[in-house]
Every structure is written in structure tokens, then in C-alpha cells.
Enzyme design. Structure first.
Site, PDB file in Angstrom:
ATOM      1  N   GLY A 178       0.830  -1.271   0.037  1.00  0.00           N
ATOM      2  CA  GLY A 178       0.194  -0.075   0.237  1.00  0.00           C
ATOM      3  C   GLY A 178       0.875   1.372   0.005  1.00  0.00           C
ATOM      4  CG  ASP A 319      -2.412  -0.139   8.500  1.00  0.00           C
ATOM      5  OD1 ASP A 319      -3.368   1.311   8.106  1.00  0.00           O
ATOM      6  OD2 ASP A 319      -2.683  -0.808   8.123  1.00  0.00           O
ATOM      7  NE  ARG A 446     -27.614  11.713   8.605  1.00  0.00           N
ATOM      8  CZ  ARG A 446     -28.406  12.620   8.766  1.00  0.00           C
ATOM      9  NH1 ARG A 446     -27.667  12.868   7.020  1.00  0.00           N
ATOM     10  NH2 ARG A 446     -29.466  12.964   9.018  1.00  0.00           N
ATOM     11  CD  GLN A 826       7.745  31.133  11.103  1.00  0.00           C
ATOM     12  OE1 GLN A 826       8.879  30.395  11.597  1.00  0.00           O
ATOM     13  NE2 GLN A 826       8.408  32.297  11.617  1.00  0.00           N
TER      14      GLN A 826
HETATM   15  P1  ADP Z   1       2.225  -4.074   2.612  1.00  0.00           P
HETATM   16  O1  ADP Z   1       3.588  -4.660   2.307  1.00  0.00           O
HETATM   17  O2  ADP Z   1       1.611  -3.171   2.266  1.00  0.00           O
HETATM   18  O3  ADP Z   1       1.445  -5.292   4.095  1.00  0.00           O
HETATM   19  P2  ADP Z   1       1.528  -6.483   0.301  1.00  0.00           P
HETATM   20  O4  ADP Z   1       1.022  -7.627   1.566  1.00  0.00           O
HETATM   21  O5  ADP Z   1       0.388  -6.325  -0.331  1.00  0.00           O
HETATM   22  O6  ADP Z   1       1.776  -5.367   1.012  1.00  0.00           O
HETATM   23  O7  ADP Z   1       2.660  -7.408  -0.089  1.00  0.00           O
HETATM   24  C1  ADP Z   1       2.638  -6.638  -1.075  1.00  0.00           C
HETATM   25  C2  ADP Z   1       3.518  -6.938  -2.269  1.00  0.00           C
HETATM   26  O8  ADP Z   1       4.524  -8.250  -1.345  1.00  0.00           O
HETATM   27  C3  ADP Z   1       3.009  -8.502  -2.484  1.00  0.00           C
HETATM   28  O9  ADP Z   1       2.658  -8.228  -3.757  1.00  0.00           O
HETATM   29  C4  ADP Z   1       4.219  -9.342  -2.914  1.00  0.00           C
HETATM   30  O10 ADP Z   1       4.664  -9.338  -4.091  1.00  0.00           O
HETATM   31  C5  ADP Z   1       5.194  -9.213  -2.096  1.00  0.00           C
HETATM   32  N1  ADP Z   1       4.835 -10.218  -1.195  1.00  0.00           N
HETATM   33  C6  ADP Z   1       3.770 -10.157   0.316  1.00  0.00           C
HETATM   34  N2  ADP Z   1       4.238 -11.763   1.414  1.00  0.00           N
HETATM   35  C7  ADP Z   1       5.195 -11.903  -0.010  1.00  0.00           C
HETATM   36  C8  ADP Z   1       5.887 -13.480   0.440  1.00  0.00           C
HETATM   37  N3  ADP Z   1       5.432 -14.252   1.783  1.00  0.00           N
HETATM   38  N4  ADP Z   1       6.778 -13.551  -0.247  1.00  0.00           N
HETATM   39  C9  ADP Z   1       6.704 -13.159  -1.675  1.00  0.00           C
HETATM   40  N5  ADP Z   1       6.329 -11.542  -1.962  1.00  0.00           N
HETATM   41  C10 ADP Z   1       5.407 -11.300  -1.312  1.00  0.00           C
END
Ligand code: ADP
Length: 940
Positions: A178, A319, A446, A826
Site C-alpha cells: 500500500g 497503519d 451517520r 508559523q
Molecule cells: P504491504 O507491504 O503493504 O503489507 P502486501 O502484503 O500486499 O502489502 O505485500 C506487497 C507485495 O509484497 C505483494 O504483492 C507481494 O509481491 C510481496 N509479498 C508479500 N508477501 C510475500 C511473501 N510471503 N513472499 C514473497 N513476496 C511477498
């Protein structure tokens, strides 16, 4: 070195300097050559000599010719003081050497002053020019040319060093998962700091997808590729969720792309998923390389050369959900967005007397929800790590909301984290909360889901600085790494950048989710940063109207007065609100004093109720009115003591800047004379200048940084649209350079003038040269705005106007210059979330401090059946600054702080932020240029 010039010209003003300079350079192997013209001039006052250094002569490996002239009318440079870093100054001469030890011995023999740095010695020649001796290839120029030319004159030994250096320093940087605001600042930092360290840096576009795809997704970055990155949210090099990288085949392809490009180090900025991926990649690396070799996709030599991959992790996540770091890149900006939204919702809710349930991001982490709750004074928050302890949380929620309404609140705001749960792990959803409030309390309710607004927008000052200093550490970690070091994760602990094992951090992060799933909520809280639990406590103590459970026994209840001293600063009202509410929850009687000490003397004192401070967290300025007058200096101490006694004040809380600290010292001195002043007195630092001793941060300093950053972004944008212009921007700070240094980092200022260093003509001259170099290097058809920050108290002579005029004249029409004085802008409008949160935490601890130092006397009075005496405590510990030190809140007494305070310059001695200073110049390109500006100057 003399790029674009056949020689360097040095001018001596006296024959003695002329001779000494000649001897200096000949000591290093320069040979004197006289041409016909010089022979005739030799006896006149216009003496000159050519000094030539040939490659490989002596221990130097550069080629250079210097023209040394005796010109009595030339300006003599002042010697640089030893306290400042000569590396920040404009160099005259850069010489490569294979033997720095030999150079050092020689400098000592001839008595020349020098400073040593890794791989470099900075010496001063007799004319006070900075001469750099380097055993590494000198930094690549912005023009993409290298100083160490690959020609035949360069000895093989140096070529080898150069190639080895290059080989081990090809860094790929990618952003993944993200997006988070501040990722761009991290990429900028890696690129620029990497280049300044002699590395090649490659931007890998679209995260791991780019690594797998290769080709155009892997691009060599130069200094200018990351211009303007600081202020842009998200990630400009792209990010993507990449399924192929989760497979071995995908990672094999990624490995091939890296080897083919010669990239041996990877800096990954992303969340725990991305960092897990990074660690998997590194652990498999050896096997991937072997497989590529056996498949003949890479050569044996390549396999041998790229046996190891260095991986360094930076946490980019809104987060703040990563263990082993107090804060992640992007979280604070996201909190800014949430608070802006909740602030605006508050006004509409207020108008219609509505209830709002606001859903914020955070699947396993309640940091955003909790901090937003604190910063906006929400009525209730639901987070994953600490579900409500009651089975029937719905009734608890209704009771709290109803109590608040009965006190007079017109709005009800509940913040729900995406992953909020009850103690049986059932999700708590915003819609459900809404139904409860609507059905049971009949509130017009809301739901607002903030969604992706939380990711967007220009990064807050905090994230820009965090990402910048962490990216520097990431490059350092690459340079330090060996095949045996585990992959590091760059984090933050106690306000310091840390580097710890990446995998351990990922494991601990996963453990939070596991602890939650096992209903081990105590463990989940423990795994968060240490402030988290304390902040949760501060939230409950100040926001949730008490059910009497926090109340102290009757005899321990006191009268506590709060007053504001000095200039207004963001967070003063938030601190007052929390103090009033905490005091009420404990059964104390909170008094507020209007208009500082003069107000106290006049008896402008009022008792406040729980509802009277509602909404104050988001108010800027000072609701009580603040005043600079200090007792014992401007206000009669006897009158202060009289009013304290008259109103039976048993504890005093000052909120303010250095004046408040001065007041604290005066009150301590006056204790001997006035028994009514022998009460616990605490000071919550609140000033934009951040110059109060006993704290890392004062309230208002973060708000101010954000205000400066916003203004500077606007100024640069205006210049970029129309002019090649340098803005000299004056910032506050008195004799403290805090704002200039931190805002300098956050805005990418070209340089800063701060009281800790002062300004001199030679410094200005060097800065003009540097600016000329930058503008010469720009595309001639493009406008570009640049910023210089100047702390107001730096010099009476070099005012903003003077500096700006000098720049304009000396800029030789390459650029013009204007001034901007930010003044009271400022102080900021609305306090930043960080200031609100710090205020809440400090105020709660301030009330605890007052209780701590009065308890003994109150208990004793009760035991002896007497009235509480006027004199409650005389202990020197009972008069103190309540400050932030790393992650802790500390009480530091005046007695303890006196020796570390510079009363004359109104600031603490030594400051943690000063170590950021060199980065401002370094990241603006100082030291990368050679003598192009000199070239222009010679033409004029
Ligand atoms: P974040 O880094 O924000 O937690 P994600 O969990 O979507 O986001 O991970 C981002 C990217 O990292 C994934 O799309 C994938 O390419 C890679 N990735 C995540 N977990 C693994 C894993 N266990 N092994 C290899 N690549 C991974």
C-alpha cells in the site's frame, strides 16, 4: 577538481602567503613551471606562478594545474573555525590519493590544519581554501560525469578500487504494498545520499512487479530524478501488488534482472507483506543465482560476482502496524487527514446535534483510531488490540455517550478501526454502532468511512523528516553490510533511528495478529510501541467522562491552577483541556488563570467544568490568553504568592516556552521567602522554537513545522511557475535553529542560516557559488524556485534583505532573489495531531506529578487531623519540566536542568536535532559540484 577549466586560480594577498601557498602545494608533488610571461612578472608586485601536478606523482593520483597569483587587492578569506564541518564548505581543490595516512603525516609535518572523515581529509591551504584529499573516487557530478576518468593515466590500483566500489554500491530502491505518504521522501533520500556516497542508485518502478518485469522498470536515477519528491504524497515510482513475486519463478526472474543490471543491494520501502517478500528473496538468493547459472541465464563470472544480495527494509505503512519501530513512514500524515476530516465533521455534527461513527483504516492495528480519538476528542474508540472488556459493550458505549450529552455535548463522535472487535473476536462494524446510537439513544447518527483519503495528500513535515533520516541510515546499512549480516530493518526508537533484524520485526508483527486471535489482548498491547498503552490510558482519563472510579479520597483532592506563559503555540489548549478533565476525574478543583502571570496578580481566575473545555483539542492559539511577563522580573512575586494563597492553589501548571521556564526558576528562588509557593509546580513546554530544556519536543513545534513546510511549498511552486528565484525565508526560533534545521530537511531547503553557526561573508560566497552551480545545471528553459531558511536571531548584520540583495547581485543574472518572512503564520492555525497527542499525554502526567508531590503532606494532615498546610512541599524535585525524552515522559527539576541551560541564549545546551544539520546541505547537492561557478565568475 577543475571541470570545465584548464586550471584553478588562487590569489594570495601578501608575498608571505604567496610563498607559503607555493610551498604547501609543492609539498604534495606539484611542480613549479614558469612561462615567459611569468618570468618578467616575477619581481613585480603582480607575481604569479603555475603549479602542475601530474598523475601518479607523489602519492596523489590527480592531474591539476594551479595558477597562484599575488594580488594585494584580492579579498583574503577568513580561516574556517575548527568547530564547523569543513565538508560543508565549497572545496577549492579535490585530489585523489591512494594513501591517506601519508597525506596526514605530511599535513602534520607542514602544520596545516585538517579534519578527517571516512575516506577523506579536509585540509586548509595557507590561503584558507579547503583542499580535499580522497582515497575514493570523488562524488559523481550532477552532470553525470565522473571525476575519476577511466583513461590510461589512472593507475590500475585506483581503477580497481573504483570498480570494486562501484560493484558493491549499486543500489536498487523500490516502494511496495500500500502506498504511504513519505515514500517519495525515502526514495529521494536513498537516491541523493546514495549518490553522495559514490553509489549508483536505480529506481525500480511498480514495486516487485518492476523487479520481475525488468526493462524500463529499472532506471538509473540521478540527482535531478527526485527533484520535488519531498512534497508529493503516495509514491512516484509506483507500487503494485505482485503475485508473480510470491512464486519462485517470479523471484528467479527478478534475480536475473538484478544480476544483469549489476545491482547488488535492494532498499525496500513497504509494509510487512513487502518486507516478508524481501526477506524471502534474500534467503533464497544463493539458490536463485545457482539456478540462473545452471540454466545459463547468467554467466559463471556474474554468478560469482553477485553471490550476495544486501536487503534493507524501510517501513512505509499508514497503519503504524510494524513492531520494532515506534512509528512508520506515512502514519502521521494519515492521521493528519483523519483529523482534518473529523474536525470538519465536528462542525456539522455540532450544528445539527448529530452523532457520527467514523471508520478509519487499521486491520490489525488501532494506532490511527486511538490517536485520532485523542487528537479530536472523540467520545469513544474501538480498536483491535484492546476490545471493550465488557460483554455488553453496547450499553457501556450508550452510557458514555449519554453522560456526555447530559453534560451539554451537542455532538457524539465514535471512531472505529477497520479491524475493531469485541472480546469474543466478533467484528465491531460502524453500521452496527450507528444502529445502537440511533435505536437506543435516538441520536441522528451517520456513518462516514474515510477510506482512501487517509492515504492521500502531501506528506506532513514529520513523515518527510522521518523518511529522510531513515533513508540515510538505509544507505549506511547497505554500505556496512557483509554477507553475514542479517537483513536490517530501519526503525525508530526513542526518537532515534535504529537498525535491527528485519525478520524478527516481521515475526513480531505477525505475533500481534496471532495474540489477538488468541484473545491475548495484553500481549497485543505489549507488542505495540511503549507509548501506545500510555496513550490509551490518557485518552480514557481525559475523554471518557468519569464514572467516579478514578476519584481520589476526599483528603487528597486539591485545587490546581493552570496558566499560559509566553507566545501562543499549538497544543496549549489541548493540554489545558486534558489537565482540566483529568483533574476533575480525580476529584480536584481545576482553576484557570487568564492572561498569564499579570492575570494571576489581578486575580483573573475561574473554575472550569468538564464541558467548558469541550472541543479545545482542535483550537489553535491560547483560549486562556498568554502573556510573556515573568514573576520576579515583570510581575511582583509577592503578589503572585498572595494570590496563590488567597485562592488556596495547591498545585500549579504552567504551559509555555522559555518565559515559562524562566518563571519556573524564579518561582523556585522565591520559595524561601513565600511559603505559599512551596507547592508542586510543573511546566509543560509549549513554544514553536522548541528551545525549552528538559524535553525533546515542545508543544507547537510540530504545528509550526507543518505551517512552514506548507508555506515553503507554495513559495517554491510560485517560483517554479515563472522565475529562477531563490527565496530567503525567515523563520522563528530566537537563538535556536530547530525550526530552520527540521524545516530545512522537510522542504529540501538549499541551505539554512542558524544561530548555532552564524553567517559570514565567506559562507555567503560559497552559497552563491553553490546556487550558481545548481542554476547552471538546470534546464535553461525551466524556472526553478529554491529556498534558503534563515533563523530570525542569526545575525543583526546579515538580515533577510541583505542576504537576498547579495544573492541577487552575485548571482550574475543566473537567478534573482526575494525575501519572505513567515511571521505569525508559523504559529499555525489548527494544532497538528502530534501536538494534540503530546499535549494530552503531558497534561495527564502533569496532574500525576502534582499529586505525586503533595500526597505525603495531604495524608499526614489527615492522619494528624489538621488542615492542609499552606506549604505543601519544598523538595527541589517538586518544581520541574514535564517533557518528552525519547518515548518517555520525564519530570526534570529546575535544579537538574540549570547546568544544561544556556540562559543567555534561551535554550538548552546541546540538542538532539543538531545532528540533522549536515543533511540539509548534503541533500541539496552541496559538494557535488566543481568549479563551474568559478568559470562564470571569471568570465564576468
Ligand atoms: P504491504 O507491504 O503493504 O503489507 P502486501 O502484503 O500486499 O502489502 O505485500 C506487497 C507485495 O509484497 C505483494 O504483492 C507481494 O509481491 C510481496 N509479498 C508479500 N508477501 C510475500 C511473501 N510471503 N513472499 C514473497 N513476496 C511477498
Amino acid at each position: 577538481m577543475s571541470q570545465g577549466l584548464s586550471h584553478i586560480v588562487l590569489r594570495a594577498t601578501t608575498p608571505e602567503d604567496f610563498e607559503r601557498t607555493k610551498q604547501f602545494y609543492t609539498a604534495f608533488g606539484f611542480e613549479q613551471i614558469l612561462d615567459q610571461e611569468d618570468r618578467t612578472a616575477v619581481s613585480t608586485s603582480e607575481r604569479r606562478v603555475w603549479l602542475k601536478l601530474s598523475a601518479a606523482s607523489n602519492s596523489l593520483t590527480s592531474e591539476l594545474t594551479i595558477k597562484l597569483a599575488l594580488s594585494p587587492s584580492a579579498m583574503r578569506q577568513e580561516q574556517l573555525p575548527d568547530e564547523i564541518d569543513w565538508a560543508l564548505k565549497e572545496y577549492s581543490v579535490v585530489l585523489n590519493t591512494s594513501d591517506l595516512t601519508n597525506i596526514k603525516t605530511k599535513l602534520e609535518t607542514i602544520g596545516a590544519p585538517y579534519q578527517t572523515k571516512p575516506s577523506k581529509i579536509y585540509a586548509l591551504d595557507p590561503l584558507h581554501n579547503v583542499v580535499v584529499f580522497s582515497d575514493k573516487p570523488v562524488i559523481q557530478s550532477l552532470l553525470g560525469q565522473e571525476h575519476l576518468r577511466n583513461d590510461d593515466n589512472v593507475p590500475d590500483s585506483i581503477k580497481e578500487v573504483s570498480q570494486a566500489v562501484k560493484r558493491s554500491r549499486k543500489i536498487g530502491v523500490l516502494t511496495s504494498g500500500g502506498d504511504a505518504p513519505g515514500m517519495n521522501a525515502a526514495v529521494r533520500g536513498v537516491v541523493r545520499y546514495g549518490i553522495s556516497k559514490g553509489c549508483e542508485v536505480y529506481g525500480i518502478y511498480e514495486g516487485y512487479q518492476g523487479l520481475v518485469d525488468g526493462g524500463k522498470c529499472i532506471r538509473k536515477m540521478d540527482w535531478k530524478s527526485v527533484r520535488g519528491f519531498l512534497g508529493v504524497g503516495g509514491t512516484s515510482i509506483g507500487t503494485a501488488r505482485c503475485m508473480p513475486f510470491k512464486t519462485r519463478e517470479g523471484r528467479l526472474q527478478a534475480a536475473e534482472n538484478l544480476v544483469k543490471r549489476g545491482i547488488d543491494s535492494l532498499i525496500v520501502c513497504g509494509g510487512d507483506g513487502s518486507l516478508t517478500g524481501a526477506d524471502v528473496f534474500r534467503s533464497e538468493w544463493g539458490g536463485l543465482v545457482d539456478e540462473l547459472k545452471s540454466l545459463e541465464r547468467i554467466t559463471e563470472e556474474e554468478a560469482d560476482t553477485y553471490k550476495h544480495l544486501t536487503i534493507v527494509g524501510l517501513v512505509g505503512s499508514i497503519d503504524n502496524d510494524m513492531s520494532s519501530t515506534d512509528i512508520t513512514i506515512g502514519a502521521v500524515t494519515s492521521l493528519h487527514r483523519i483529523c482534518e476530516s473529523v474536525d470538519s465533521i465536528n462542525t456539522t455534527a455540532m450544528s445539527h446535534s448529530r452523532a457520527f461513527v467514523i471508520e478509519v483504516m487499521g486491520r490489525h492495528c488501532g494506532w490511527l483510531a486511538l490517536m485520532a480519538g485523542i487528537a479530536t476528542g472523540a467520545d469513544f474508540v474501538f480498536i483491535p488490540e484492546r476490545p471493550p472488556p465488557e460483554d455488553d459493550w453496547e450499553t457501556v458505549l450508550c452510557n458514555v455517550a449519554q453522560r456526555h450529552r447530559q453534560m451539554g455535548k451537542r455532538i457524539t463522535v465514535v471512531i472505529v478501526a477497520e479491524g475493531a472487535i469485541d472480546k469474543s473476536l466478533n467484528p465491531i462494524k460502524a453500521e452496527h454502532v450507528k444502529d445502537i446510537l440511533a435505536d437506543r439513544l435516538h441520536l441522528d447518527t451517520r456513518v462516514t468511512t474515510l477510506g482512501h483519503t487517509q492515504r492521500g495528500g502531501s506528506p506532513a513535515a514529520f513523515d518527510r523528516i522521518l523518511a529522510t533520516i531513515q533513508s540515510v541510515e538505509a544507505v549506511e546499512a547497505v554500505l556496512r553490510s557483509t554477507p553475514d549480516t542479517p537483513s536490517p530493518l530501519i526503525g525508530m526508537s526513542c526518537n532515534k533511528v535504529t537498525s535491527g533484524p528485519l525478520m524478527k520485526a516481521v515475526e513480531l508483527t505477525h505475533e500481534v495478529a496471532k495474540a489477538i486471535s488468541e484473545k491475548n489482548f495484553a500481549r497485543a498491547m505489549e507488542l505495540r510501541d511503549p507509548q501506545f498503552a500510555e496513550e490509551f490510558e490518557a485518552y480514557n482519563a481525559s475523554t471518557i467522562l468519569d464514572d467516579m472510579s478514578r476519584r481520589l479520597p476526599e483528603h487528597q483532592r486539591m485545587t490546581i491552577a493552570i496558566l499560559h506563559v509566553g507566545a501562543p503555540a499549538g497544543g496549549m489548549n489541548a493540554a489545558t483541556r486534558t489537565a482540566v478533565r483529568c483533574a476533575l476525574n480525580r476529584g480536584h478543583r481545576p482553576l484557570v488563570v487568564y492572561n498569564g502571570f499579570p492575570g494571576l496578580v489581578r486575580g483573573s481566575i475561574e473554575e472550569l467544568s468538564w464541558i467548558s473545555v469541550d472541543g479545545w483539542t482542535s483550537y489553535g492559539g491560547s483560549e486562556l490568553g498568554t502573556n510573556r511577563d515573568v514573576p520576579g522580573i515583570h510581575v511582583d512575586m509577592g503578589m503572585v504568592a498572595y494570590q496563590v494563597q488567597r485562592h488556596n492553589i495547591q498545585g500549579l501548571m504552567l504551559v509555555g516556552g522559555f518565559e515559562a521556564y524562566t518563571a519556573l526558576t524564579k518561582l523556585e528562588e522565591a520559595r524561601e521567602k513565600y511559603p505559599s509557593l512551596c507547592i508542586p509546580v510543573c511546566h509543560i513546554p509549549a513554544t514553536v522554537s522548541n528551545n525549552v530544556p528538559g524535553t525533546d519536543y515542545s508543544l507547537g513545534s510540530d504545528t509550526s513545522l507543518n505551517a512552514i513546510v506548507e508555506s515553503c511549498d507554495a513559495i517554491v511552486q510560485s517560483a517554479r511557475s515563472s522565475r529562477r528565484r531563490v527565496f530567503v525565508v525567515e523563520v522563528q526560533g530566537g537563538k535556536s535553529g530547530y525550526l530552520a534545521v527540521e524545516a530545512g530537511l522537510a522542504t529540501g531547503a538549499n541551505t539554512i542560516y542558524i544561530p548555532e553557526e552564524g553567517i559570514s561573508l565567506s559562507r555567503l560566497q560559497a552559497d552563491v557559488h553553490h546556487l550558481m552551480n545548481l542554476y547552471l545545471d538546470d534546464d535553461p528553459d525551466k524556472s526553478e524556485g529554491r529556498i534558503i531558511l534563515r533563523t530570525e536571531g542569526v545575525s543583526d548584520t546579515y538580515t533577510n534583505d541583505v542576504i537576498s540583495n547579495i544573492l541577487k547581485d552575485e548571482g550574475h543574472q543566473l537567478f534573482d532573489s526575494r525575501t519572505a518572512v513567515l511571521g505569525h503564520i508559523q504559529q499555525g492555525g489548527t494544532p497538528s495531531p502530534m501536538d494534540r497527542i503530546r499535549a494530552t499525554r503531558l497534561a495527564m502526567r502533569a496532574i500525576e506529578f502534582i499529586e505525586l508531590h503533595s500526597l505525603e503532606t495531604l495524608d499526614k494532615a489527615k492522619a494528624e487531623g489538621r488542615d492542609v498546610p499552606v506549604e505543601i512541599t519544598k523538595s527541589s524535585d517538586s518544581i520541574a519540566v514535564v517533557g518528552i525524552s525519547g518515548v518517555d515522559v520525564t519530570y526534570r527539576s529546575v535544579k537538574e536542568l540549570k547546568p544544561v541551560t544556556d540562559m543567555k541564549n534561551r535554550k538548552p545546551r546541546g540538542a538532539w536535532w543538531y545532528e540533522h544539520r549536515p543533511l540539509v546541505d548534503l541533500l541539496s547537492g552541496r559538494g557535488l559540484f566543481t568549479s563551474q561557478a568559478q568559470n562564470v565568475l571569471h568570465k564576468h
